[in-house]
Write a protein that holds these residues in place. Sequence first.
Motif, PDB file in Angstrom:
ATOM      1  N   ALA A 188     -17.941 -63.287 -48.790  1.00 45.19           N
ATOM      2  CA  ALA A 188     -16.612 -63.750 -48.359  1.00 45.19           C
ATOM      3  C   ALA A 188     -16.124 -64.908 -49.226  1.00 45.19           C
ATOM      4  N   SER A 189     -17.049 -65.753 -49.679  1.00 48.89           N
ATOM      5  CA  SER A 189     -16.672 -66.892 -50.529  1.00 48.89           C
ATOM      6  C   SER A 189     -16.099 -66.417 -51.859  1.00 48.89           C
ATOM      7  N   TRP A 190     -16.734 -65.398 -52.451  1.00 48.57           N
ATOM      8  CA  TRP A 190     -16.214 -64.862 -53.707  1.00 48.57           C
ATOM      9  C   TRP A 190     -14.873 -64.161 -53.493  1.00 48.57           C
ATOM     10  N   SER A 191     -14.699 -63.574 -52.317  1.00 40.15           N
ATOM     11  CA  SER A 191     -13.397 -62.947 -52.011  1.00 40.15           C
ATOM     12  C   SER A 191     -12.303 -64.002 -51.964  1.00 40.15           C
ATOM     13  N   THR A 192     -12.637 -65.200 -51.488  1.00 40.53           N
ATOM     14  CA  THR A 192     -11.668 -66.296 -51.467  1.00 40.53           C
ATOM     15  C   THR A 192     -11.189 -66.603 -52.882  1.00 40.53           C
ATOM     16  N   VAL A 193     -12.129 -66.646 -53.826  1.00 39.86           N
ATOM     17  CA  VAL A 193     -11.772 -66.935 -55.221  1.00 39.86           C
ATOM     18  C   VAL A 193     -10.839 -65.848 -55.768  1.00 39.86           C
ATOM     19  N   LEU A 194     -11.181 -64.578 -55.506  1.00 37.93           N
ATOM     20  CA  LEU A 194     -10.337 -63.481 -55.988  1.00 37.93           C
ATOM     21  C   LEU A 194      -8.921 -63.579 -55.432  1.00 37.93           C
ATOM     22  N   LEU A 195      -8.817 -63.880 -54.153  1.00 37.07           N
ATOM     23  CA  LEU A 195      -7.494 -63.952 -53.527  1.00 37.07           C
ATOM     24  C   LEU A 195      -6.705 -65.142 -54.055  1.00 37.07           C
ATOM     25  N   GLN A 200      -2.110 -66.435 -57.225  1.00 37.48           N
ATOM     26  CA  GLN A 200      -1.790 -67.523 -58.163  1.00 37.48           C
ATOM     27  C   GLN A 200      -1.776 -68.874 -57.451  1.00 37.48           C
ATOM     28  N   GLY A 201      -2.759 -69.046 -56.555  1.00 33.90           N
ATOM     29  CA  GLY A 201      -2.898 -70.316 -55.856  1.00 33.90           C
ATOM     30  C   GLY A 201      -1.924 -70.515 -54.720  1.00 33.90           C
ATOM     31  N   GLY A 202      -1.139 -69.496 -54.404  1.00 28.54           N
ATOM     32  CA  GLY A 202      -0.153 -69.630 -53.341  1.00 28.54           C
ATOM     33  C   GLY A 202      -0.778 -69.664 -51.953  1.00 28.54           C
ATOM     34  N   LYS A 203      -0.059 -70.231 -51.006  1.00 33.10           N
ATOM     35  CA  LYS A 203      -0.543 -70.320 -49.627  1.00 33.10           C
ATOM     36  C   LYS A 203      -0.361 -69.008 -48.883  1.00 33.10           C
ATOM     37  N   GLU A 204       0.549 -68.172 -49.366  1.00 36.09           N
ATOM     38  CA  GLU A 204       0.848 -66.921 -48.689  1.00 36.09           C
ATOM     39  C   GLU A 204       0.023 -65.789 -49.291  1.00 36.09           C
ATOM     40  N   TRP A 205      -0.830 -65.167 -48.496  1.00 36.18           N
ATOM     41  CA  TRP A 205      -1.606 -64.008 -48.917  1.00 36.18           C
ATOM     42  C   TRP A 205      -1.015 -62.778 -48.257  1.00 36.18           C
ATOM     43  N   THR A 206      -0.536 -61.865 -49.065  1.00 31.40           N
ATOM     44  CA  THR A 206       0.151 -60.691 -48.544  1.00 31.40           C
ATOM     45  C   THR A 206      -0.807 -59.505 -48.439  1.00 31.40           C
ATOM     46  N   THR A 207      -0.309 -58.452 -47.795  1.00 35.06           N
ATOM     47  CA  THR A 207      -1.082 -57.210 -47.710  1.00 35.06           C
ATOM     48  C   THR A 207      -1.391 -56.675 -49.099  1.00 35.06           C
ATOM     49  N   GLN A 208      -0.458 -56.871 -50.032  1.00 35.02           N
ATOM     50  CA  GLN A 208      -0.673 -56.406 -51.404  1.00 35.02           C
ATOM     51  C   GLN A 208      -1.836 -57.130 -52.064  1.00 35.02           C
ATOM     52  N   HIS A 209      -1.959 -58.431 -51.801  1.00 35.33           N
ATOM     53  CA  HIS A 209      -3.080 -59.191 -52.366  1.00 35.33           C
ATOM     54  C   HIS A 209      -4.410 -58.631 -51.858  1.00 35.33           C
ATOM     55  N   PHE A 210      -4.491 -58.376 -50.554  1.00 33.36           N
ATOM     56  CA  PHE A 210      -5.723 -57.845 -49.975  1.00 33.36           C
ATOM     57  C   PHE A 210      -6.002 -56.436 -50.491  1.00 33.36           C
ATOM     58  N   SER A 211      -4.950 -55.661 -50.656  1.00 32.40           N
ATOM     59  CA  SER A 211      -5.113 -54.300 -51.177  1.00 32.40           C
ATOM     60  C   SER A 211      -5.639 -54.330 -52.610  1.00 32.40           C
ATOM     61  N   SER A 332      -0.180 -57.016 -57.999  1.00 31.88           N
ATOM     62  CA  SER A 332       0.124 -58.446 -57.937  1.00 31.88           C
ATOM     63  C   SER A 332       0.213 -59.009 -59.350  1.00 31.88           C
ATOM     64  N   PRO A 333       1.220 -59.820 -59.634  1.00 29.22           N
ATOM     65  CA  PRO A 333       1.335 -60.406 -60.982  1.00 29.22           C
ATOM     66  C   PRO A 333       0.201 -61.403 -61.232  1.00 29.22           C
ATOM     67  N   LEU A 454       4.033 -43.841 -31.550  1.00 32.86           N
ATOM     68  CA  LEU A 454       2.729 -43.954 -32.195  1.00 32.86           C
ATOM     69  C   LEU A 454       2.872 -44.430 -33.644  1.00 32.86           C
ATOM     70  N   VAL A 455       2.313 -45.609 -33.912  1.00 25.71           N
ATOM     71  CA  VAL A 455       2.308 -46.167 -35.259  1.00 25.71           C
ATOM     72  C   VAL A 455       0.895 -46.618 -35.575  1.00 25.71           C
ATOM     73  N   LEU A 456       0.337 -46.099 -36.664  1.00 24.14           N
ATOM     74  CA  LEU A 456      -0.993 -46.516 -37.104  1.00 24.14           C
ATOM     75  C   LEU A 456      -0.841 -47.550 -38.205  1.00 24.14           C
ATOM     76  N   LYS A 457      -1.553 -48.671 -38.056  1.00 23.12           N
ATOM     77  CA  LYS A 457      -1.496 -49.721 -39.054  1.00 23.12           C
ATOM     78  C   LYS A 457      -2.893 -49.970 -39.603  1.00 23.12           C
ATOM     79  N   GLY A 458      -2.953 -50.353 -40.858  1.00 22.60           N
ATOM     80  CA  GLY A 458      -4.244 -50.663 -41.451  1.00 22.60           C
ATOM     81  C   GLY A 458      -4.070 -51.281 -42.820  1.00 22.60           C
ATOM     82  N   MET A 459      -5.204 -51.612 -43.438  1.00 22.21           N
ATOM     83  CA  MET A 459      -5.186 -52.204 -44.765  1.00 22.21           C
ATOM     84  C   MET A 459      -5.260 -51.096 -45.808  1.00 22.21           C
ATOM     85  N   PRO A 460      -4.227 -50.940 -46.655  1.00 19.59           N
ATOM     86  CA  PRO A 460      -4.268 -49.889 -47.677  1.00 19.59           C
ATOM     87  C   PRO A 460      -5.314 -50.208 -48.738  1.00 19.59           C
ATOM     88  N   VAL A 461      -6.106 -49.205 -49.084  1.00 23.64           N
ATOM     89  CA  VAL A 461      -7.144 -49.378 -50.102  1.00 23.64           C
ATOM     90  C   VAL A 461      -6.795 -48.566 -51.341  1.00 23.64           C
TER      91      VAL A 461
END
Length: 496
Positions: A188-195, A200-211, A332-333, A454-461
């Motif tokens: 999880a710590s290394w995932s923090t670095v990737l995100l 780009q150091g922003g406070k906002e992490w979007t679904t696109q960043h996680f994807s 993500s740019p 019915l709406v299914l939500k999830g993290m796109p991979v």
Amino acid sequence: MHEFDAPLSSEKEISTTSNIAEMMPGAVTPLTATTFSRAIEYGMLNMSTSILGGSCHVPYYKKMGLCMGNMFINMHNVAEIYGQHVAITDKRVAEMSLVGRCLEEITMDDIIEYHGKSPLWKRISHCFRFIKHMYKSKHKIVQLEETLTTYDLHRHDNAMAMYREIDERLPDYIQAWADHMSYAARSASWSTVLLMVLSQGGKEWTTQHFSDMTHLYVNCENMTSADVPDSLEKLAVKLIEEGHRDRMISMSAQEATDWLQSGASGSSGQLFKTFLDLHGHRCLREGELRELSWKAAPIKVVPIIQTMLRNNQVASEKEPFNFDEAVKMIKSPISMAGRYILRWTLPYARQGVKEREQSKSAAVKMSDRFKQAYWYLAALMVAEGHLPEEDLLFFLTHKEIGTLLHNQSAVLVAKALRRRRILPKQMSLMFPEICRGHPKPIEVEDLTVTGSDLVLKGMPVSHGTVTASARVVTNLEEAGSIQAGEILIVRSTDIG
């Protein structure tokens, strides 16, 4: 139903079934509740106390929770090592690791109200202690795997001696799961670095960043958990090549199991044996001590092989990971400096995922040693007249087993019988992903929805879209209904 329920400090506390319910769907037996649940609790507490101080020997559940036999993770108490106490940790990454999404249900204000906030100097101090804890855990997986090559519990010829053997060795079982918790935190710590790089150091992490981050983890080399389906696919290919496909499909699961373990199965049977040698310690609900592993009960894995053959599922060659190609797929740019940082950190992050899965497999292997020992103890207790059935042992707590061995007790046996009778009811309960206060099961009428609702939500991979029939599978017995090309909807795809 509520005998082993864990108390809450406040009705504001939020708990989740995510992560733990993927590995351990449904309710657990009393023996598992007092061993496996305690091991996970200790692992989480050990990590917190090594960073923040304090004792990791707490007589009640703090990080974990139990309600009606089902296990939960207490997100309020896991939040103890979030950013308000440790400078480099992040609430969002911890939630992504455990829940798969950032929680809107619990805010930093809620956490600060519950745990308070450390001054900056203490947060920096905790930061160094966190790094030290992560570094100290670096080589534990190698040590554990070396230990497991010869590790076993001695088989005694009487129940009391066997119980003492298990009791004295339980710290090994608990430590194995604690080590896995540390590797999960490292990942999880290394995932923090990737995100941080992707945003780009922003406070906002979007679904696109996680994807995009998930895309960077695709096809990690030598992944223990990924080798399970890969090995089964290779076995299916071998069966097809040797002309055994129709025979395997036409046989019952028991007949197919007997044939695969006989000399008549040839090299296919040898491949099946190799699979059980490598991954036989695993199974569905692998943390449950009552649940036999694939090696102890090979019939459990054979229906999966038959489904693969029925759908002509063959092993596919995975493309080796290419950094430049992976970066091209990211939406993500990323700045030039970000690309350099990503090139340096990504191998460590991917290694972190590999080690997390490797440590989990090792912990499950240690758990399987204790499963075998408990089943052996159960047989001794039946032979000596302490229990009428072996299965009842799992409906006693670890301490109660010792009590029963010291003093014959019809009361404890009757209690075990009552607990076993209510387990099917506990197994049938479904809980919301996020619960505030004491968890309450979902009522059947609450699940009724119309097509438009019915709406299914999830993290796109995977990038892109696909249209196909959807197949909902709620248990392994339904696996035979899966057809090639369908979109599979399941509660989880975890091995356990």
